[in-house]
Write a protein that holds these residues in place. Structure first.
Motif, short mmCIF file in Angstrom:
data_model
loop_
_atom_site.label_atom_id
_atom_site.label_comp_id
_atom_site.label_asym_id
_atom_site.label_seq_id
_atom_site.Cartn_x
_atom_site.Cartn_y
_atom_site.Cartn_z
N THR A 143 77.08 34.98 83.91
CA THR A 143 76.85 35.66 82.64
C THR A 143 78.15 36.22 82.06
O THR A 143 79.10 36.51 82.79
N MET A 144 78.16 36.39 80.73
CA MET A 144 79.35 36.97 80.09
C MET A 144 79.00 37.62 78.77
O MET A 144 77.96 37.33 78.16
N VAL A 145 79.88 38.52 78.33
CA VAL A 145 79.72 39.28 77.09
C VAL A 145 81.06 39.30 76.37
O VAL A 145 82.12 39.45 77.00
N GLU A 146 81.02 39.16 75.03
CA GLU A 146 82.25 39.25 74.21
C GLU A 146 82.32 40.61 73.53
O GLU A 146 81.34 41.08 72.94
N VAL A 147 83.47 41.28 73.64
CA VAL A 147 83.71 42.56 72.98
C VAL A 147 85.12 42.57 72.42
O VAL A 147 86.10 42.51 73.17
N GLU A 148 85.24 42.59 71.08
CA GLU A 148 86.52 42.75 70.39
C GLU A 148 87.59 41.79 70.91
O GLU A 148 88.70 42.19 71.28
N GLY A 149 87.25 40.52 70.93
CA GLY A 149 88.24 39.51 71.30
C GLY A 149 88.47 39.34 72.79
O GLY A 149 89.37 38.60 73.20
N LYS A 150 87.65 40.00 73.59
CA LYS A 150 87.75 39.86 75.05
C LYS A 150 86.39 39.43 75.59
O LYS A 150 85.35 39.84 75.09
N LEU A 151 86.42 38.60 76.63
CA LEU A 151 85.21 38.20 77.33
C LEU A 151 85.15 38.90 78.68
O LEU A 151 86.16 38.99 79.39
N TYR A 152 83.97 39.39 79.03
CA TYR A 152 83.75 40.00 80.33
C TYR A 152 82.78 39.11 81.08
O TYR A 152 81.61 38.98 80.69
N VAL A 153 83.27 38.48 82.14
CA VAL A 153 82.54 37.42 82.84
C VAL A 153 82.20 37.87 84.25
O VAL A 153 83.06 38.35 85.00
N GLY A 154 80.92 37.71 84.61
CA GLY A 154 80.49 38.04 85.96
C GLY A 154 80.68 36.87 86.90
O GLY A 154 80.13 35.79 86.68
#
Length: 238
Positions: free
Chosen positions: A168-179
């Motif tokens: 899973t992943m989430v995009e926030v302000e030009g950054k991706l946070y990937v599990g």
């Protein structure tokens, strides 16, 4: 000498502030996310032989099912009005639809045998796809599906040295946070090592930060906030 007599203050100035500032700024915050009106879901046959795509209208609770067929192991993601229907378990592909237009995908792309795609997010004009069976995140042209590059995750592989199982992943302000779930698959009994969340800069396609977060992590967004939630499994292998 009778001493000094006190000087009486005869200042009767009763100047009162009559400024009646009536600024009635009615500017409403337009940053609030639009209310979601439709849910997109995938369903699977009881024997996992095939699946289908469906929508649910939140206003009327009308279900439109079997809009098109999927593989027997499908998932779906949505971002910026686009819907990404991902097929796994031998199909290993992604279809991109414009929301509400289900007759045919805008494009469809094979992602490689056993790549096992899990999630898709738009970021910086490109489409990033996590591949459970690869040691990188794929980067694709959002308009055509052409492979443009990848984000290397080899530094985060687990004990089996194969892949870190990006999910899973989430995009926030030009950054991706990937599990990264990080399963040791060297034995028939998969062992879950400590999961990691990595931060990816979409412009440079590089990992810029990372955090250990427990086991079997799932990353999700907090609606309306620039906040990322990382849910770790509360049970598992010792």
């Amino acid at each position: 000498d009778t001493g000094d007599t006190a000087e009486a203050d005869t200042d009767t100035d009763t100047d009162t502030d009559t400024d009646t500032d009536t600024d009635t700024d009615t500017d409403t915050d337009t940053d609030e996310p639009a209310a979601q009106s439709t849910a997109v879901i995938t369903t699977v046959a009881s024997d996992y032989s095939t699946g289908s795509f469906a929508t649910v209208d939140f206003d009327t609770m009308t279900i439109s099912d079997e809009l098109f067929s999927t593989s027997g192991d499908p998932v779906v993601a949505a971002d910026e009005g686009w819907v990404f229907q991902i097929n796994r378990f031998g199909s290993d592909s992604i279809r991109v639809y414009e929301g509400g237009e289900w007759s045919a995908p805008v494009w469809e792309q094979a992602l490689g045998e056993y790549s096992n795609p899990h999630d898709a997010e738009l970021c910086g004009g490109d489409l990033f796809v996590t591949l459970y069976g690869r040691d990188y995140v794929g980067v694709y042209d959002s308009a055509s599906g052409t492979l443009k590059g990848q984000v290397d995750l080899t530094d985060f592989s687990d004990a089996d040295g194969v892949t870190p199982e990006a999910s899973t992943m989430v995009e926030v302000e030009g950054k991706l946070y990937v599990g990264l779930e990080r399963w040791d698959t060297s034995d028939t009994y998969w062992a879950n090592e400590e999961s990691i969340v990595v931060e990816i800069d979409c412009a440079t396609r590089a990992v810029t930060n990372s955090w250990p977060v427990g086991t079997n992590v799932k990353v999700m967004a907090w609606p309306g906030e620039t906040t990322v939630l990382a849910a770790a499994q509360a049970f598992g292998n010792d």
